[in-house]
Scaffold this motif. Structure first.
Motif, mmCIF file in Angstrom:
data_model
loop_
_atom_site.group_PDB
_atom_site.id
_atom_site.type_symbol
_atom_site.label_atom_id
_atom_site.label_comp_id
_atom_site.label_asym_id
_atom_site.label_seq_id
_atom_site.Cartn_x
_atom_site.Cartn_y
_atom_site.Cartn_z
ATOM 1 N N ALA A 61 1.923 10.891 -11.552
ATOM 2 C CA ALA A 61 1.443 11.667 -12.815
ATOM 3 C C ALA A 61 -0.131 11.338 -12.877
ATOM 4 C CB ALA A 61 2.146 11.226 -14.122
ATOM 5 N N ASP A 62 -0.678 12.442 -13.568
ATOM 6 C CA ASP A 62 -2.086 11.949 -13.846
ATOM 7 C C ASP A 62 -2.587 10.617 -14.381
ATOM 8 O OD1 ASP A 62 -2.874 15.428 -14.219
ATOM 9 O OD2 ASP A 62 -2.902 14.458 -12.124
ATOM 10 N N SER A 63 -1.742 10.472 -15.182
ATOM 11 C CA SER A 63 -1.709 9.239 -16.397
ATOM 12 C C SER A 63 -1.874 7.925 -15.355
ATOM 13 C CB SER A 63 -0.839 9.053 -17.252
ATOM 14 O OG SER A 63 0.637 9.050 -16.740
ATOM 15 N N VAL A 64 -1.141 7.887 -14.153
ATOM 16 C CA VAL A 64 -1.236 6.627 -13.345
ATOM 17 C C VAL A 64 -1.862 6.820 -11.930
ATOM 18 C CG1 VAL A 64 0.920 6.042 -14.439
ATOM 19 C CG2 VAL A 64 0.894 7.144 -12.151
ATOM 20 N N LYS A 65 -2.144 8.213 -11.425
ATOM 21 C CA LYS A 65 -2.816 8.412 -10.284
ATOM 22 C C LYS A 65 -4.280 7.562 -10.026
ATOM 23 C CE LYS A 65 -2.377 12.493 -9.140
ATOM 24 N NZ LYS A 65 -2.600 13.985 -8.893
ATOM 25 N N GLY A 66 -4.096 7.098 -8.892
ATOM 26 C CA GLY A 66 -5.401 5.998 -8.537
ATOM 27 C C GLY A 66 -5.348 4.646 -9.123
ATOM 28 N N ARG A 67 -4.046 4.385 -9.899
ATOM 29 C CA ARG A 67 -3.986 3.000 -10.343
ATOM 30 C C ARG A 67 -2.557 2.175 -9.995
ATOM 31 N NH1 ARG A 67 -3.361 1.995 -15.877
ATOM 32 N NH2 ARG A 67 -2.362 4.246 -16.178
ATOM 33 N N PHE A 68 -1.636 3.123 -9.707
ATOM 34 C CA PHE A 68 -0.249 2.894 -9.597
ATOM 35 C C PHE A 68 0.173 3.335 -8.131
ATOM 36 C CE2 PHE A 68 1.919 2.729 -13.877
ATOM 37 C CZ PHE A 68 0.916 2.001 -14.525
ATOM 38 N N THR A 69 0.943 2.430 -7.362
ATOM 39 C CA THR A 69 1.060 2.769 -5.669
ATOM 40 C C THR A 69 2.535 2.156 -5.624
ATOM 41 O OG1 THR A 69 -1.104 2.570 -5.048
ATOM 42 C CG2 THR A 69 0.467 2.841 -3.568
ATOM 43 N N ILE A 70 3.224 3.074 -5.117
ATOM 44 C CA ILE A 70 4.662 2.713 -4.508
ATOM 45 C C ILE A 70 4.496 2.613 -3.104
ATOM 46 C CG2 ILE A 70 6.998 3.829 -4.190
ATOM 47 C CD1 ILE A 70 6.709 5.705 -6.598
ATOM 48 N N SER A 71 5.316 1.475 -2.680
ATOM 49 C CA SER A 71 5.396 0.920 -1.304
ATOM 50 C C SER A 71 6.901 0.701 -1.053
ATOM 51 C CB SER A 71 4.492 0.001 -0.961
ATOM 52 O OG SER A 71 4.721 -1.230 -1.674
ATOM 53 N N ARG A 72 7.497 0.469 0.131
ATOM 54 C CA ARG A 72 8.553 0.316 0.638
ATOM 55 C C ARG A 72 8.497 -0.947 1.442
ATOM 56 N NH1 ARG A 72 12.935 4.309 0.148
ATOM 57 N NH2 ARG A 72 12.006 6.431 -0.295
ATOM 58 N N ASP A 73 9.462 -1.591 1.279
ATOM 59 C CA ASP A 73 9.506 -2.843 2.371
ATOM 60 C C ASP A 73 11.266 -2.580 2.832
ATOM 61 O OD1 ASP A 73 10.222 -5.249 3.845
ATOM 62 O OD2 ASP A 73 9.148 -6.331 2.810
ATOM 63 N N ASN A 74 11.287 -1.870 3.900
ATOM 64 C CA ASN A 74 12.750 -1.587 4.352
ATOM 65 C C ASN A 74 13.281 -2.817 4.830
ATOM 66 O OD1 ASN A 74 12.362 1.229 3.766
ATOM 67 N ND2 ASN A 74 11.594 1.427 5.837
ATOM 68 N N ALA A 75 12.686 -3.801 5.214
ATOM 69 C CA ALA A 75 13.474 -5.115 5.783
ATOM 70 C C ALA A 75 13.865 -5.738 4.683
ATOM 71 C CB ALA A 75 12.263 -6.036 6.515
ATOM 72 N N LYS A 76 13.401 -5.889 3.569
ATOM 73 C CA LYS A 76 14.033 -6.374 2.294
ATOM 74 C C LYS A 76 14.735 -5.547 1.169
ATOM 75 C CE LYS A 76 10.193 -9.989 1.847
ATOM 76 N NZ LYS A 76 9.319 -10.287 0.990
#
Length: 128
Positions: A61-76
């Motif tokens: 969302a524009d409200s979080v863009k550039g500040r929030f990031t999703i990432s995955r750790d598939n091993a965990k």
């Protein structure tokens, strides 16, 4: 039993950072689309970020863009939400959600009916 367990919330000053974790048990999270939702005091829960299982295309969302990031750790078997430059208006209960049949685009916010498994929620408070 499919379960999502969240951790990482808390109190942080404006401008600070937090990382939320969403750990899955009973299923492989990399096969699922992941949505992040939040519910501010007195407001409805709304989706603000989403990542697909297939190509990791993500929506913010524009409200979080550039500040929030999703990432995955598939091993965990865990998904993370890195939140930087936090603002008081980010104060909310945050929820992760997962679904094997849903998908995310880069333009559409996730919606609750599309997600079948939910974390328990974690409080994030941004205040000085």
């Amino acid at each position: 039993q499919l379960q999502l367990v969240q951790s990482g919330g808390g109190l942080v000053q404006p401008g600070g950072s937090l990382r939320l974790s969403c750990a899955a048990s009973g299923f492989r999270l990399d096969h699922y689309a992941i949505g992040w939702f939040r519910q501010a005091p007195g407001k409805r829960r709304r989706g603000f970020s989403c990542v697909s299982s297939s190509d990791d295309s993500a929506y913010y969302a524009d409200s979080v863009k550039g500040r929030f990031t999703i990432s995955r750790d598939n091993a965990k078997n865990t998904v993370y939400l890195q939140m930087n430059s936090l603002k008081p208006e980010d104060t909310a209960v945050y929820y992760c959600a997962a679904d094997p049949t849903s998908w995310c685009t880069t333009v559409d916010a996730p919606i609750e009916p599309d997600f079948g498994s939910w974390g328990q929620g974690t409080q994030v408070t941004v205040s000085s």
